[in-house]
Scaffold this motif. Structure first.
Motif, PDB file in Angstrom:
ATOM      1  N   ALA A 170      18.742  25.641  29.849  1.00 34.34           N
ATOM      2  CA  ALA A 170      19.184  26.831  30.588  1.00 34.34           C
ATOM      3  C   ALA A 170      18.196  27.975  30.423  1.00 34.34           C
ATOM      4  CB  ALA A 170      20.568  27.262  30.106  1.00 34.34           C
ATOM      5  N   GLY A 171      17.842  28.586  31.548  1.00 37.87           N
ATOM      6  CA  GLY A 171      16.928  29.714  31.530  1.00 37.87           C
ATOM      7  C   GLY A 171      15.474  29.353  31.375  1.00 37.87           C
ATOM      8  N   LYS A 172      15.169  28.063  31.315  1.00 37.92           N
ATOM      9  CA  LYS A 172      13.790  27.605  31.155  1.00 37.92           C
ATOM     10  C   LYS A 172      13.303  26.995  32.467  1.00 37.92           C
ATOM     11  CE  LYS A 172      14.620  26.647  26.263  1.00 37.92           C
ATOM     12  NZ  LYS A 172      14.677  25.616  25.208  1.00 37.92           N
ATOM     13  N   PRO A 173      11.975  26.814  32.606  1.00 38.46           N
ATOM     14  CA  PRO A 173      11.474  26.218  33.853  1.00 38.46           C
ATOM     15  C   PRO A 173      12.068  24.847  34.157  1.00 38.46           C
ATOM     16  CG  PRO A 173       9.675  27.203  32.617  1.00 38.46           C
ATOM     17  CD  PRO A 173      10.885  27.276  31.734  1.00 38.46           C
ATOM     18  N   ALA A 174      12.453  24.109  33.109  1.00 38.59           N
ATOM     19  CA  ALA A 174      13.015  22.770  33.335  1.00 38.59           C
ATOM     20  C   ALA A 174      14.389  22.819  34.003  1.00 38.59           C
ATOM     21  CB  ALA A 174      13.118  22.024  32.003  1.00 38.59           C
TER      22      ALA A 174
END
Length: 200
Positions: A170-174
């Motif tokens: 969550a909140g990451k590029p992934a």
């Protein structure tokens, strides 16, 4: 005599593998967390009963007599699930404490009636594991109970898996890639069921 062991193994393999319902469960768990999603999980499990009993008491015979209706329902259901997959692809995981609420029990009830994989696996259960001459009520009750037992164990696990994935990305590029992957798996599972000739 219905072979309970093979029937349970078959249903566990079907309920436990990727499909439209499991992708919806995983996406819901990823978006909202396991606990808020539990009413939705319960609705998904109960909703399959709305298919089992009509199939057991003759709906497939009616649809077989009118194949155009069966084909129309099949593709309309698939189109709706693909639409839901598009919505999943554009969701972002809930990390900001927003007031948005998880889908509830009623939303879960319609997942399996619109799921081609569910129709296929239930039909296969009746045609492959129920001996000729088995009373209709007995056969339908056994299949309903076996499927419900598998769902009670495996559906929450899919939702929990989404919850754990969300905690990681969550909140990451992934995050964007995860949601698109869930959507793509949903679409692929629907297309696989549609074009493999109706087998589970």
């Amino acid at each position: 005599m219905i072979a309970f062991g093979p029937l349970l193994i078959f249903f566990a393999s079907q309920v436990g593998t990727p499909g439209p319902a499991n992708m919806a469960l995983m996406a819901t768990g990823a978006r909202f967390g396991l606990r808020p999603a539990l009413p939705f999980v319960a609705g998904v499990a109960v909703g399959k009963q709305f298919i089992i009993w009509p199939i057991g008491f003759g709906l497939m015979g009616v649809l077989s007599a009118y194949p155009l209706i069966f084909t129309t329902l099949k593709f309309a259901s698939a189109a709706y699930i693909i639409y839901l997959a598009w919505k999943v692809a554009n969701l972002r995981l809930n990390t900001d404490g927003a007031a948005e609420t998880a889908p509830g029990y009623a939303a879960g009830l319609i997942v399996h009636p619109l799921n081609p994989k569910a129709w296929a696996m239930i039909t296969a259960g009746f045609t492959n594991f129920v001996p000729l001459g088995t009373p209709t009520l007995q056969a339908t009750a056994v299949i309903a109970a076996c499927l419900f037992a598998c769902q009670l164990v495996l559906h929450p696990l899919w939702c929990w898996g989404g919850d754990r994935l969300a905690a990681t990305v969550a909140g990451k590029p992934a995050e964007r890639w995860l949601m698109w992957a869930l959507a793509a798996l949903t679409v692929l599972s629907v297309l696989f069921v549609l074009f493999q000739g109706g087998e589970a």
